[in-house]
Design a protein around this motif. Structure first.
Motif, PDB file in Angstrom:
ATOM      1  N   LEU A 150       0.810  -1.222   0.000  1.00  0.00           N
ATOM      2  CA  LEU A 150       0.000   0.000   0.000  1.00  0.00           C
ATOM      3  C   LEU A 150       0.846   1.276   0.000  1.00  0.00           C
ATOM      4  CD1 LEU A 150      -3.010  -1.014   2.249  1.00  0.00           C
ATOM      5  CD2 LEU A 150      -2.964  -0.733  -0.218  1.00  0.00           C
ATOM      6  N   PRO A 151       1.879   1.396   0.844  1.00  0.00           N
ATOM      7  CA  PRO A 151       2.706   2.612   0.779  1.00  0.00           C
ATOM      8  C   PRO A 151       3.416   2.765  -0.564  1.00  0.00           C
ATOM      9  CG  PRO A 151       3.059   1.491   2.859  1.00  0.00           C
ATOM     10  CD  PRO A 151       2.233   0.581   2.004  1.00  0.00           C
ATOM     11  N   ILE A 152       3.877   1.661  -1.150  1.00  0.00           N
ATOM     12  CA  ILE A 152       4.553   1.731  -2.444  1.00  0.00           C
ATOM     13  C   ILE A 152       3.572   2.181  -3.520  1.00  0.00           C
ATOM     14  CG2 ILE A 152       5.650   0.338  -4.248  1.00  0.00           C
ATOM     15  CD1 ILE A 152       6.949  -1.274  -1.947  1.00  0.00           C
ATOM     16  N   ALA A 153       2.350   1.622  -3.496  1.00  0.00           N
ATOM     17  CA  ALA A 153       1.331   2.031  -4.462  1.00  0.00           C
ATOM     18  C   ALA A 153       0.991   3.512  -4.311  1.00  0.00           C
ATOM     19  CB  ALA A 153       0.082   1.167  -4.303  1.00  0.00           C
ATOM     20  N   ALA A 154       0.939   3.998  -3.083  1.00  0.00           N
ATOM     21  CA  ALA A 154       0.641   5.420  -2.847  1.00  0.00           C
ATOM     22  C   ALA A 154       1.738   6.312  -3.426  1.00  0.00           C
ATOM     23  CB  ALA A 154       0.474   5.678  -1.352  1.00  0.00           C
ATOM     24  N   ILE A 155       2.987   5.932  -3.244  1.00  0.00           N
ATOM     25  CA  ILE A 155       4.107   6.713  -3.781  1.00  0.00           C
ATOM     26  C   ILE A 155       4.074   6.717  -5.304  1.00  0.00           C
ATOM     27  CG2 ILE A 155       6.633   6.764  -3.991  1.00  0.00           C
ATOM     28  CD1 ILE A 155       6.685   5.735  -1.046  1.00  0.00           C
ATOM     29  N   ILE A 156       3.827   5.561  -5.906  1.00  0.00           N
ATOM     30  CA  ILE A 156       3.745   5.489  -7.367  1.00  0.00           C
ATOM     31  C   ILE A 156       2.585   6.344  -7.876  1.00  0.00           C
ATOM     32  CG2 ILE A 156       3.246   3.942  -9.306  1.00  0.00           C
ATOM     33  CD1 ILE A 156       4.840   1.786  -7.754  1.00  0.00           C
ATOM     34  N   GLY A 157       1.448   6.293  -7.180  1.00  0.00           N
ATOM     35  CA  GLY A 157       0.298   7.109  -7.560  1.00  0.00           C
ATOM     36  C   GLY A 157       0.602   8.599  -7.486  1.00  0.00           C
ATOM     37  N   LEU A 158       1.287   9.036  -6.421  1.00  0.00           N
ATOM     38  CA  LEU A 158       1.658  10.448  -6.299  1.00  0.00           C
ATOM     39  C   LEU A 158       2.628  10.849  -7.412  1.00  0.00           C
ATOM     40  CD1 LEU A 158       2.060  10.792  -2.440  1.00  0.00           C
ATOM     41  CD2 LEU A 158       0.335  11.887  -3.889  1.00  0.00           C
ATOM     42  N   ALA A 159       3.583   9.980  -7.701  1.00  0.00           N
ATOM     43  CA  ALA A 159       4.534  10.277  -8.780  1.00  0.00           C
ATOM     44  C   ALA A 159       3.799  10.419 -10.109  1.00  0.00           C
ATOM     45  CB  ALA A 159       5.595   9.176  -8.857  1.00  0.00           C
ATOM     46  N   PHE A 160       2.825   9.577 -10.355  1.00  0.00           N
ATOM     47  CA  PHE A 160       2.035   9.640 -11.586  1.00  0.00           C
ATOM     48  C   PHE A 160       1.265  10.960 -11.659  1.00  0.00           C
ATOM     49  CE2 PHE A 160      -0.044   8.051 -15.232  1.00  0.00           C
ATOM     50  CZ  PHE A 160      -1.378   8.407 -15.145  1.00  0.00           C
ATOM     51  N   ILE A 161       0.646  11.375 -10.555  1.00  0.00           N
ATOM     52  CA  ILE A 161      -0.120  12.633 -10.520  1.00  0.00           C
ATOM     53  C   ILE A 161       0.787  13.823 -10.788  1.00  0.00           C
ATOM     54  CG2 ILE A 161      -1.362  14.204  -8.980  1.00  0.00           C
ATOM     55  CD1 ILE A 161      -2.612  11.666  -7.699  1.00  0.00           C
ATOM     56  N   PHE A 162       1.963  13.860 -10.113  1.00  0.00           N
ATOM     57  CA  PHE A 162       2.882  14.981 -10.317  1.00  0.00           C
ATOM     58  C   PHE A 162       3.438  14.986 -11.738  1.00  0.00           C
ATOM     59  CE2 PHE A 162       3.334  14.830  -5.569  1.00  0.00           C
ATOM     60  CZ  PHE A 162       2.708  16.043  -5.353  1.00  0.00           C
ATOM     61  N   GLN A 163       3.672  13.822 -12.326  1.00  0.00           N
ATOM     62  CA  GLN A 163       4.165  13.737 -13.707  1.00  0.00           C
ATOM     63  C   GLN A 163       3.128  14.289 -14.684  1.00  0.00           C
ATOM     64  OE1 GLN A 163       7.169  12.993 -14.642  1.00  0.00           O
ATOM     65  NE2 GLN A 163       6.736  13.213 -16.811  1.00  0.00           N
ATOM     66  N   ARG A 164       1.847  13.981 -14.460  1.00  0.00           N
ATOM     67  CA  ARG A 164       0.781  14.468 -15.343  1.00  0.00           C
ATOM     68  C   ARG A 164       0.642  15.988 -15.228  1.00  0.00           C
ATOM     69  NH1 ARG A 164      -2.903  11.061 -17.929  1.00  0.00           N
ATOM     70  NH2 ARG A 164      -4.422  12.731 -17.768  1.00  0.00           N
ATOM     71  N   ARG A 165       0.887  16.532 -14.022  1.00  0.00           N
ATOM     72  CA  ARG A 165       0.788  17.986 -13.840  1.00  0.00           C
ATOM     73  C   ARG A 165       1.888  18.701 -14.643  1.00  0.00           C
ATOM     74  NH1 ARG A 165      -0.496  19.223  -7.504  1.00  0.00           N
ATOM     75  NH2 ARG A 165      -2.680  18.592  -7.570  1.00  0.00           N
ATOM     76  N   LYS A 166       3.079  18.092 -14.738  1.00  0.00           N
ATOM     77  CA  LYS A 166       4.176  18.698 -15.493  1.00  0.00           C
ATOM     78  C   LYS A 166       3.863  18.748 -16.978  1.00  0.00           C
ATOM     79  CE  LYS A 166       7.942  17.527 -12.385  1.00  0.00           C
ATOM     80  NZ  LYS A 166       9.175  16.764 -12.209  1.00  0.00           N
ATOM     81  N   GLU A 167       3.131  17.757 -17.485  1.00  0.00           N
ATOM     82  CA  GLU A 167       2.783  17.710 -18.916  1.00  0.00           C
ATOM     83  C   GLU A 167       1.684  18.689 -19.172  1.00  0.00           C
ATOM     84  OE1 GLU A 167       1.728  13.696 -19.714  1.00  0.00           O
ATOM     85  OE2 GLU A 167       3.736  12.961 -19.311  1.00  0.00           O
TER      86      GLU A 167
END
Length: 167
Positions: A150-167
């Motif tokens: 669960l913590p790993i999935a949360a970190i990956i999810g946050l990274a995905f959200i921040f990556q989409r914001r940069k695009e």
């Protein structure tokens, strides 16, 4: 999901205490331990009780999926909530406080019910050999897959959200 295992060989009979961690209870407030498998002969188990003082059934552990355990203990009433800590009273000759592992290197296996959405799921948690010691024979934490995933999935999810914001 986590549980603790505390053994005490300084009393007669000795004790093995199994309890869900506070984190597990906070995540699954209705969770309850209903079965415990041990690699201790049934004849060495004097009795098993929960925090309500209910006596648990003790018998042969044949047919479980976690290697060859010798003894299975189960609650008489699956409707009990918050039955932990479960105390197993044992008379093991020359016991040093450690529990023997089975052929799959599992020391103990615990069945936990009332987890997940609507408290409809259950899970088995096992622990292998562990060297953590509290001075009375040992304290062992039993990690389960969601504890790590669960913590790993949360970190990956946050990274995905921040990556989409940069695009």
């Amino acid at each position: 999901m986590n549980a603790t295992l505390v053994t005490d060989n300084t009393t007669n009979p000795g004790t093995i205490e199994v309890e869900l961690t506070d984190e597990t209870k906070a995540l699954y407030p209705n969770s309850t331990i209903t079965t415990i498998l041990l690699n201790v002969p049934e004849s060495d188990v004097v009795s098993v009780t929960d925090n309500y003082g209910n006596e648990w059934l003790v018998g042969d552990a044949a047919g479980n999926p976690f290697g060859t355990f010798l003894t299975k203990t189960t609650t008489n009433d699956a409707e009990l909530k918050g039955t932990d800590p479960i105390t197993i009273y044992v008379t093991i000759t020359s016991w040093d406080g450690t529990l023997p592992a089975n052929d799959d290197e599992n020391v103990i296996s615990i069945h936990i019910q009332r987890i997940g959405p609507g408290d409809e799921d259950s899970a088995w948690v096992t622990v292998g050999y562990c060297e953590e010691d509290d001075g009375n024979g040992g304290t062992q934490e039993i990690p389960e897959f969601p504890t790590i995933a669960l913590p790993i999935a949360a970190i990956i999810g946050l990274a995905f959200i921040f990556q989409r914001r940069k695009e």
